[in-house]
Design a protein around this motif. Structure first.
Motif, PDB file in Angstrom:
ATOM      1  N   MET A  97       0.829  -1.216   0.000  1.00 36.92           N
ATOM      2  CA  MET A  97       0.000   0.000   0.000  1.00 36.92           C
ATOM      3  C   MET A  97       0.861   1.264   0.000  1.00 36.92           C
ATOM      4  O   MET A  97       0.578   2.214  -0.737  1.00 36.92           O
ATOM      5  CB  MET A  97      -0.953  -0.005   1.208  1.00 36.92           C
ATOM      6  N   TRP A  98       1.902   1.288   0.832  1.00 36.76           N
ATOM      7  CA  TRP A  98       2.731   2.487   0.903  1.00 36.76           C
ATOM      8  C   TRP A  98       3.536   2.693  -0.372  1.00 36.76           C
ATOM      9  O   TRP A  98       3.695   3.832  -0.836  1.00 36.76           O
ATOM     10  CB  TRP A  98       3.648   2.462   2.131  1.00 36.76           C
ATOM     11  N   SER A  99       4.053   1.601  -0.954  1.00 34.43           N
ATOM     12  CA  SER A  99       4.814   1.779  -2.196  1.00 34.43           C
ATOM     13  C   SER A  99       3.885   2.243  -3.317  1.00 34.43           C
ATOM     14  O   SER A  99       4.269   3.089  -4.135  1.00 34.43           O
ATOM     15  CB  SER A  99       5.547   0.492  -2.575  1.00 34.43           C
ATOM     16  N   GLY A 100       2.665   1.726  -3.357  1.00 32.23           N
ATOM     17  CA  GLY A 100       1.706   2.184  -4.363  1.00 32.23           C
ATOM     18  C   GLY A 100       1.305   3.636  -4.163  1.00 32.23           C
ATOM     19  O   GLY A 100       1.219   4.415  -5.125  1.00 32.23           O
ATOM     20  N   PHE A 101       1.078   4.010  -2.911  1.00 33.11           N
ATOM     21  CA  PHE A 101       0.707   5.402  -2.612  1.00 33.11           C
ATOM     22  C   PHE A 101       1.837   6.356  -2.969  1.00 33.11           C
ATOM     23  O   PHE A 101       1.626   7.396  -3.618  1.00 33.11           O
ATOM     24  CB  PHE A 101       0.339   5.532  -1.133  1.00 33.11           C
ATOM     25  N   LEU A 102       3.047   6.004  -2.535  1.00 36.52           N
ATOM     26  CA  LEU A 102       4.189   6.876  -2.833  1.00 36.52           C
ATOM     27  C   LEU A 102       4.477   6.933  -4.332  1.00 36.52           C
ATOM     28  O   LEU A 102       4.933   7.959  -4.837  1.00 36.52           O
ATOM     29  CB  LEU A 102       5.426   6.419  -2.057  1.00 36.52           C
ATOM     30  N   MET A 103       4.203   5.835  -5.045  1.00 38.47           N
ATOM     31  CA  MET A 103       4.357   5.838  -6.501  1.00 38.47           C
ATOM     32  C   MET A 103       3.410   6.877  -7.118  1.00 38.47           C
ATOM     33  O   MET A 103       3.799   7.636  -8.003  1.00 38.47           O
ATOM     34  CB  MET A 103       4.062   4.467  -7.078  1.00 38.47           C
ATOM     35  N   LEU A 104       2.174   6.919  -6.638  1.00 38.69           N
ATOM     36  CA  LEU A 104       1.207   7.886  -7.156  1.00 38.69           C
ATOM     37  C   LEU A 104       1.620   9.319  -6.836  1.00 38.69           C
ATOM     38  O   LEU A 104       1.460  10.229  -7.655  1.00 38.69           O
ATOM     39  CB  LEU A 104      -0.178   7.605  -6.588  1.00 38.69           C
ATOM     40  N   VAL A 105       2.143   9.531  -5.630  1.00 45.20           N
ATOM     41  CA  VAL A 105       2.509  10.885  -5.207  1.00 45.20           C
ATOM     42  C   VAL A 105       3.791  11.347  -5.882  1.00 45.20           C
ATOM     43  O   VAL A 105       3.874  12.466  -6.391  1.00 45.20           O
ATOM     44  CB  VAL A 105       2.656  10.938  -3.662  1.00 45.20           C
ATOM     45  N   LEU A 106       4.814  10.487  -5.906  1.00 44.59           N
ATOM     46  CA  LEU A 106       6.129  10.904  -6.396  1.00 44.59           C
ATOM     47  C   LEU A 106       6.385  10.551  -7.856  1.00 44.59           C
ATOM     48  O   LEU A 106       7.302  11.104  -8.466  1.00 44.59           O
ATOM     49  CB  LEU A 106       7.227  10.263  -5.536  1.00 44.59           C
ATOM     50  N   PRO A 111       9.984  10.589 -12.196  1.00 46.09           N
ATOM     51  CA  PRO A 111       9.608   9.319 -12.828  1.00 46.09           C
ATOM     52  C   PRO A 111      10.475   8.105 -12.463  1.00 46.09           C
ATOM     53  O   PRO A 111       9.935   7.019 -12.262  1.00 46.09           O
ATOM     54  CB  PRO A 111       9.678   9.624 -14.322  1.00 46.09           C
ATOM     55  N   PRO A 112      11.817   8.228 -12.318  1.00 45.05           N
ATOM     56  CA  PRO A 112      12.583   7.034 -11.940  1.00 45.05           C
ATOM     57  C   PRO A 112      12.194   6.491 -10.558  1.00 45.05           C
ATOM     58  O   PRO A 112      12.141   5.281 -10.348  1.00 45.05           O
ATOM     59  CB  PRO A 112      14.042   7.504 -11.954  1.00 45.05           C
ATOM     60  N   ILE A 113      11.897   7.384  -9.625  1.00 50.89           N
ATOM     61  CA  ILE A 113      11.455   6.940  -8.299  1.00 50.89           C
ATOM     62  C   ILE A 113      10.078   6.298  -8.400  1.00 50.89           C
ATOM     63  O   ILE A 113       9.808   5.281  -7.770  1.00 50.89           O
ATOM     64  CB  ILE A 113      11.461   8.118  -7.285  1.00 50.89           C
ATOM     65  N   GLY A 114       9.222   6.871  -9.219  1.00 45.53           N
ATOM     66  CA  GLY A 114       7.905   6.283  -9.434  1.00 45.53           C
ATOM     67  C   GLY A 114       8.003   4.887 -10.026  1.00 45.53           C
ATOM     68  O   GLY A 114       7.271   3.975  -9.638  1.00 45.53           O
ATOM     69  N   LEU A 116      10.588   2.817  -9.719  1.00 48.32           N
ATOM     70  CA  LEU A 116      11.129   1.941  -8.667  1.00 48.32           C
ATOM     71  C   LEU A 116      10.035   1.553  -7.674  1.00 48.32           C
ATOM     72  O   LEU A 116       9.903   0.370  -7.311  1.00 48.32           O
ATOM     73  CB  LEU A 116      12.287   2.646  -7.943  1.00 48.32           C
ATOM     74  N   LEU A 117       9.236   2.530  -7.264  1.00 46.19           N
ATOM     75  CA  LEU A 117       8.152   2.248  -6.316  1.00 46.19           C
ATOM     76  C   LEU A 117       7.082   1.358  -6.954  1.00 46.19           C
ATOM     77  O   LEU A 117       6.516   0.485  -6.292  1.00 46.19           O
ATOM     78  CB  LEU A 117       7.540   3.549  -5.809  1.00 46.19           C
ATOM     79  N   GLY A 118       6.806   1.555  -8.235  1.00 45.00           N
ATOM     80  CA  GLY A 118       5.858   0.695  -8.937  1.00 45.00           C
ATOM     81  C   GLY A 118       6.351  -0.737  -8.998  1.00 45.00           C
ATOM     82  O   GLY A 118       5.575  -1.686  -8.821  1.00 45.00           O
ATOM     83  N   SER A 119       7.650  -0.916  -9.248  1.00 45.00           N
ATOM     84  CA  SER A 119       8.232  -2.263  -9.270  1.00 45.00           C
ATOM     85  C   SER A 119       8.153  -2.911  -7.889  1.00 45.00           C
ATOM     86  O   SER A 119       7.863  -4.105  -7.762  1.00 45.00           O
ATOM     87  CB  SER A 119       9.685  -2.204  -9.732  1.00 45.00           C
ATOM     88  N   LEU A 120       8.416  -2.114  -6.851  1.00 43.08           N
ATOM     89  CA  LEU A 120       8.323  -2.630  -5.483  1.00 43.08           C
ATOM     90  C   LEU A 120       6.886  -3.040  -5.155  1.00 43.08           C
ATOM     91  O   LEU A 120       6.646  -4.113  -4.584  1.00 43.08           O
ATOM     92  CB  LEU A 120       8.813  -1.569  -4.492  1.00 43.08           C
TER      93      LEU A 120
END
Length: 186
Positions: A97-106, A111-114, A116-120
């Motif tokens: 949930m947190w990686s998905g939420f942070l992917m949406l926010v960041l 984009p590279p952080i997004g 990485l978070l999407g992959s996580l």
């Protein structure tokens, strides 16, 4: 059934938050408090972890038993393995949930952080699916059972609501347990 089960689980969590066992533990003996504070970090961490798993299993048991009549009436499945895997599932869902939420926010900002978070998030969703699939294949992990009638559900959950709202003014715990046992026999 999904929203009903979600609201029921949240109501049980709120109810359990008022139980004395969950209000925060204090050590009565000052010497024990000093001894606990002086323990090495790894022993304190191990004690904290074991306590967290114990509480998680107990909370999962209470929620599962509370939701069981509704689950039986809708799906006719009893899944005792769900209680045992709940600490692991809670950690996996937390990270997902947190990686998905942070992917949406960041993700839109960097984009590279997004990515990485999407992959996580994707990895932990796969782990969650694997845990559930593996647990479902265990013998006696789940089984079919007939569900209760609608009137049984109505009386059971009305009684549970009364216990939640007026719990302190109801009879002693042994009488509540006796009433629950009689109701289950009915």
């Amino acid at each position: 059934a999904g929203p009903q089960l979600s609201f029921l689980a949240v109501a049980v969590l709120i109810w359990m938050g008022n139980w004395p066992a969950f209000r925060g533990r204090t050590v009565d003996d000052p010497l024990e408090a000093v001894k606990a504070a002086a323990a090495p970090w790894y022993l304190r961490a191990m004690k904290w972890t074991v306590e967290g798993i114990r509480v998680s299993l107990f909370v999962s048991l209470v929620i599962s038993l509370t939701a069981l009549p509704l689950v039986l009436s809708q799906f006719h499945i009893v899944s005792p393995i769900a209680i045992l895997i709940s600490p692991l599932v809670a950690i996996v869902v937390f990270v997902t949930m947190w990686s998905g939420f942070l992917m949406l926010v960041l993700g839109g900002l960097v984009p590279p952080i997004g990515q990485l978070l999407g992959s996580l998030c994707n990895l932990f969703l796969a782990i969650l699916e694997q845990v559930v699939d593996s647990s479902a294949s265990l013998p006696y992990g789940h089984f079919w059972a007939p569900g209760p009638a609608w009137w049984w559900l109505t009386v059971f959950y009305s009684g549970l609501l009364a216990a939640i709202v007026w719990g302190d003014r109801l009879p002693r715990p042994r009488w509540k347990l006796a009433a629950l046992a009689v109701w289950i026999l009915v």
